[in-house]
Motif scaffolding. Structure first.
Motif, PDB file in Angstrom:
ATOM      1  N   LEU A 118      18.337  40.396  12.056  1.00  0.00           N
ATOM      2  CA  LEU A 118      17.225  40.880  12.880  1.00  0.00           C
ATOM      3  C   LEU A 118      16.010  41.172  12.015  1.00  0.00           C
ATOM      4  O   LEU A 118      14.876  40.841  12.384  1.00  0.00           O
ATOM      5  CB  LEU A 118      17.659  42.131  13.649  1.00  0.00           C
ATOM      6  N   GLN A 119      16.229  41.776  10.863  1.00  0.00           N
ATOM      7  CA  GLN A 119      15.121  42.086   9.968  1.00  0.00           C
ATOM      8  C   GLN A 119      14.408  40.806   9.521  1.00  0.00           C
ATOM      9  O   GLN A 119      13.172  40.742   9.511  1.00  0.00           O
ATOM     10  CB  GLN A 119      15.622  42.844   8.743  1.00  0.00           C
ATOM     11  N   ALA A 120      15.181  39.796   9.168  1.00  0.00           N
ATOM     12  CA  ALA A 120      14.603  38.533   8.714  1.00  0.00           C
ATOM     13  C   ALA A 120      13.796  37.846   9.807  1.00  0.00           C
ATOM     14  O   ALA A 120      12.875  37.075   9.513  1.00  0.00           O
ATOM     15  CB  ALA A 120      15.716  37.605   8.216  1.00  0.00           C
ATOM     16  N   ASN A 121      14.132  38.155  11.055  1.00  0.00           N
ATOM     17  CA  ASN A 121      13.448  37.518  12.178  1.00  0.00           C
ATOM     18  C   ASN A 121      12.424  38.437  12.846  1.00  0.00           C
ATOM     19  O   ASN A 121      12.074  38.247  14.009  1.00  0.00           O
ATOM     20  CB  ASN A 121      14.482  37.026  13.196  1.00  0.00           C
ATOM     21  N   GLY A 122      11.967  39.439  12.112  1.00  0.00           N
ATOM     22  CA  GLY A 122      10.868  40.263  12.600  1.00  0.00           C
ATOM     23  C   GLY A 122      11.248  41.606  13.173  1.00  0.00           C
ATOM     24  O   GLY A 122      10.384  42.347  13.645  1.00  0.00           O
ATOM     25  N   GLY A 123      12.527  41.931  13.181  1.00  0.00           N
ATOM     26  CA  GLY A 123      12.971  43.237  13.699  1.00  0.00           C
ATOM     27  C   GLY A 123      13.812  43.114  14.946  1.00  0.00           C
ATOM     28  O   GLY A 123      14.957  43.564  14.999  1.00  0.00           O
ATOM     29  N   GLY A 124      13.218  42.545  15.998  1.00  0.00           N
ATOM     30  CA  GLY A 124      13.976  42.301  17.221  1.00  0.00           C
ATOM     31  C   GLY A 124      14.551  43.563  17.841  1.00  0.00           C
ATOM     32  O   GLY A 124      13.946  44.636  17.781  1.00  0.00           O
ATOM     33  N   ALA A 125      15.751  43.418  18.403  1.00  0.00           N
ATOM     34  CA  ALA A 125      16.346  44.544  19.126  1.00  0.00           C
ATOM     35  C   ALA A 125      17.862  44.480  19.122  1.00  0.00           C
ATOM     36  O   ALA A 125      18.469  43.414  18.977  1.00  0.00           O
ATOM     37  CB  ALA A 125      15.832  44.590  20.561  1.00  0.00           C
ATOM     38  N   LEU A 126      18.442  45.662  19.315  1.00  0.00           N
ATOM     39  CA  LEU A 126      19.887  45.836  19.432  1.00  0.00           C
ATOM     40  C   LEU A 126      20.133  46.598  20.725  1.00  0.00           C
ATOM     41  O   LEU A 126      19.558  47.672  20.937  1.00  0.00           O
ATOM     42  CB  LEU A 126      20.392  46.628  18.234  1.00  0.00           C
ATOM     43  N   SER A 149      31.739  57.926  23.587  1.00  0.00           N
ATOM     44  CA  SER A 149      30.979  59.016  22.970  1.00  0.00           C
ATOM     45  C   SER A 149      30.641  58.668  21.527  1.00  0.00           C
ATOM     46  O   SER A 149      29.517  58.896  21.060  1.00  0.00           O
ATOM     47  CB  SER A 149      31.772  60.321  23.019  1.00  0.00           C
ATOM     48  N   ALA A 150      31.620  58.132  20.819  1.00  0.00           N
ATOM     49  CA  ALA A 150      31.392  57.732  19.431  1.00  0.00           C
ATOM     50  C   ALA A 150      30.371  56.597  19.355  1.00  0.00           C
ATOM     51  O   ALA A 150      29.509  56.576  18.459  1.00  0.00           O
ATOM     52  CB  ALA A 150      32.703  57.308  18.783  1.00  0.00           C
ATOM     53  N   ALA A 151      30.451  55.660  20.287  1.00  0.00           N
ATOM     54  CA  ALA A 151      29.499  54.542  20.312  1.00  0.00           C
ATOM     55  C   ALA A 151      28.090  55.028  20.632  1.00  0.00           C
ATOM     56  O   ALA A 151      27.100  54.476  20.121  1.00  0.00           O
ATOM     57  CB  ALA A 151      29.947  53.498  21.331  1.00  0.00           C
ATOM     58  N   TRP A 152      27.971  56.050  21.467  1.00  0.00           N
ATOM     59  CA  TRP A 152      26.656  56.634  21.755  1.00  0.00           C
ATOM     60  C   TRP A 152      26.080  57.259  20.479  1.00  0.00           C
ATOM     61  O   TRP A 152      24.905  57.067  20.153  1.00  0.00           O
ATOM     62  CB  TRP A 152      26.791  57.684  22.862  1.00  0.00           C
ATOM     63  N   SER A 153      26.897  57.989  19.749  1.00  0.00           N
ATOM     64  CA  SER A 153      26.452  58.594  18.501  1.00  0.00           C
ATOM     65  C   SER A 153      26.053  57.516  17.494  1.00  0.00           C
ATOM     66  O   SER A 153      25.040  57.653  16.780  1.00  0.00           O
ATOM     67  CB  SER A 153      27.564  59.474  17.928  1.00  0.00           C
ATOM     68  N   LEU A 154      26.829  56.462  17.424  1.00  0.00           N
ATOM     69  CA  LEU A 154      26.499  55.331  16.559  1.00  0.00           C
ATOM     70  C   LEU A 154      25.140  54.750  16.936  1.00  0.00           C
ATOM     71  O   LEU A 154      24.288  54.489  16.070  1.00  0.00           O
ATOM     72  CB  LEU A 154      27.580  54.253  16.679  1.00  0.00           C
ATOM     73  N   THR A 155      24.917  54.572  18.219  1.00  0.00           N
ATOM     74  CA  THR A 155      23.654  54.014  18.704  1.00  0.00           C
ATOM     75  C   THR A 155      22.480  54.899  18.306  1.00  0.00           C
ATOM     76  O   THR A 155      21.435  54.408  17.860  1.00  0.00           O
ATOM     77  CB  THR A 155      23.710  53.860  20.239  1.00  0.00           C
ATOM     78  N   LEU A 170      18.504  50.142  21.940  1.00  0.00           N
ATOM     79  CA  LEU A 170      18.610  50.642  23.307  1.00  0.00           C
ATOM     80  C   LEU A 170      20.058  50.931  23.652  1.00  0.00           C
ATOM     81  O   LEU A 170      20.944  50.097  23.415  1.00  0.00           O
ATOM     82  CB  LEU A 170      18.027  49.621  24.291  1.00  0.00           C
ATOM     83  N   GLY A 171      20.314  52.110  24.201  1.00  0.00           N
ATOM     84  CA  GLY A 171      21.634  52.472  24.708  1.00  0.00           C
ATOM     85  C   GLY A 171      21.657  52.327  26.221  1.00  0.00           C
ATOM     86  O   GLY A 171      20.820  52.896  26.913  1.00  0.00           O
ATOM     87  N   LEU A 172      22.603  51.552  26.727  1.00  0.00           N
ATOM     88  CA  LEU A 172      22.736  51.310  28.167  1.00  0.00           C
ATOM     89  C   LEU A 172      23.905  52.114  28.712  1.00  0.00           C
ATOM     90  O   LEU A 172      25.052  51.893  28.333  1.00  0.00           O
ATOM     91  CB  LEU A 172      22.960  49.815  28.420  1.00  0.00           C
ATOM     92  N   HIS A 173      23.602  53.064  29.605  1.00  0.00           N
ATOM     93  CA  HIS A 173      24.633  53.898  30.221  1.00  0.00           C
ATOM     94  C   HIS A 173      24.768  53.542  31.701  1.00  0.00           C
ATOM     95  O   HIS A 173      23.764  53.309  32.387  1.00  0.00           O
ATOM     96  CB  HIS A 173      24.252  55.381  30.110  1.00  0.00           C
ATOM     97  N   ASP A 208      14.305  53.470  24.881  1.00  0.00           N
ATOM     98  CA  ASP A 208      15.404  53.782  23.965  1.00  0.00           C
ATOM     99  C   ASP A 208      16.733  53.875  24.709  1.00  0.00           C
ATOM    100  O   ASP A 208      17.795  53.675  24.124  1.00  0.00           O
ATOM    101  CB  ASP A 208      15.155  55.125  23.275  1.00  0.00           C
ATOM    102  N   GLU A 209      16.664  54.207  25.990  1.00  0.00           N
ATOM    103  CA  GLU A 209      17.872  54.459  26.782  1.00  0.00           C
ATOM    104  C   GLU A 209      17.614  54.009  28.216  1.00  0.00           C
ATOM    105  O   GLU A 209      16.522  54.204  28.746  1.00  0.00           O
ATOM    106  CB  GLU A 209      18.170  55.956  26.745  1.00  0.00           C
ATOM    107  N   VAL A 210      18.625  53.433  28.833  1.00  0.00           N
ATOM    108  CA  VAL A 210      18.563  53.053  30.250  1.00  0.00           C
ATOM    109  C   VAL A 210      19.720  53.709  30.968  1.00  0.00           C
ATOM    110  O   VAL A 210      20.881  53.545  30.569  1.00  0.00           O
ATOM    111  CB  VAL A 210      18.609  51.525  30.435  1.00  0.00           C
ATOM    112  N   LEU A 211      19.415  54.468  32.013  1.00  0.00           N
ATOM    113  CA  LEU A 211      20.428  55.066  32.891  1.00  0.00           C
ATOM    114  C   LEU A 211      20.453  54.197  34.137  1.00  0.00           C
ATOM    115  O   LEU A 211      19.608  54.325  35.017  1.00  0.00           O
ATOM    116  CB  LEU A 211      20.054  56.514  33.223  1.00  0.00           C
ATOM    117  N   ALA A 212      21.443  53.302  34.212  1.00  0.00           N
ATOM    118  CA  ALA A 212      21.338  52.159  35.107  1.00  0.00           C
ATOM    119  C   ALA A 212      21.799  52.383  36.537  1.00  0.00           C
ATOM    120  O   ALA A 212      21.711  51.473  37.354  1.00  0.00           O
ATOM    121  CB  ALA A 212      22.105  50.973  34.509  1.00  0.00           C
TER     122      ALA A 212
END
Length: 235
Positions: A118-126, A149-155, A170-173, A208-212
């Motif tokens: 992602l860095q090599a391609n300009g940053g992008g997104a996760l 919960s652990a994955a949220w903390s990782l994000t 972005l964290g998708l909940h 940064d976050e989506v509450l879907a």
């Protein structure tokens, strides 16, 4: 992050939310979607879609995917598993380790491996697919909730660590989604297509976050109540 002309990796793209992501990304003008799956033969061919052998629990597969998909500008960590049961069940330690391997450690592995891409391609997104279970654990899906919960903390940590390379995280909940994962749960469910549309709308808006869905929005709002939503109702 704009979807048009993006090059995207979706893990667990052969069904459910992952498949919905792949289809919606192409509909919004993504230039290419790498559809990751343990068995690439399970990916339905479509223009712009490239099936990719990717068992997220296999470090060699992840490394090979990063070498092949070196043009990626968006990574969607969607692959995940669930199993009903509480922490007092006889097999709870085994189940918890297995769920953490896919829902946490694999997400870490993919994110870490693709960060330089992602860095090599300009940053992008996760974009990390999480859950309302990141905040609420009623015991019926105890290990799954703990892993999310652990994955949220990782994000949240990755958002800080990747800021310097201008990678949006972005964290998708969401609550229950109508997929194979929730088959057998007699509860209200949202379609994967609706979840994905809201997720990508948020991504393009710089969220940064989506509450879907409504239940996720309600639970998040309840976190600051006198009795937060993650506590059981009082008798």
């Amino acid at each position: 992050m704009k979807i048009e002309n993006a090059v995207v990796l979706v893990t667990g793209a052969n069904r459910g939310i992952g498949l919905a992501f792949a289809r919606e990304l192409l509909a919004r003008g993504a230039r290419k979607v790498y559809a990751g799956a343990r068995d690439p033969a399970t990916i339905t061919p479509q223009a712009g879609l490239q099936a990719l052998r990717l068992d997220v629990n296999n470090p060699s597969d992840v490394a090979a995917a990063a070498a092949l998909a070196s043009d990626v500008t968006l990574v969607i960590n969607n692959a995940g598993i669930a199993q009903p049961g509480g922490f007092l069940a006889d097999d709870s330690e085994e189940v918890t380790r297995r769920l953490f391997e896919t829902n946490f450690f694999a997400m870490l592995r993919v994110s870490k491996t693709f960060a330089p891409v992602l860095q090599a391609n300009g940053g992008g997104a996760l974009l990390n697919v999480l859950s309302v279970a990141s905040w609420v654990n009623g015991g019926e899906l105890a290990a799954y909730s703990a892993s999310k919960s652990a994955a949220w903390s990782l994000t949240n940590a990755l958002r800080y660590e990747l800021a310097a390379q201008k990678t949006q995280v972005l964290g998708l909940h969401m609550g229950y989604v109508d997929t194979d994962l929730t088959r057998g749960f007699d509860v209200p469910k949202t379609s994967p297509e609706q979840i994905v549309r809201r997720a990508l709308d948020g991504l393009e808006a710089g969220a940064d976050e989506v509450l879907a869905d409504e239940i996720t929005q309600h639970v998040k709002q309840s976190m600051t109540a006198d009795r937060p939503g993650y506590l059981p109702p009082q008798a």
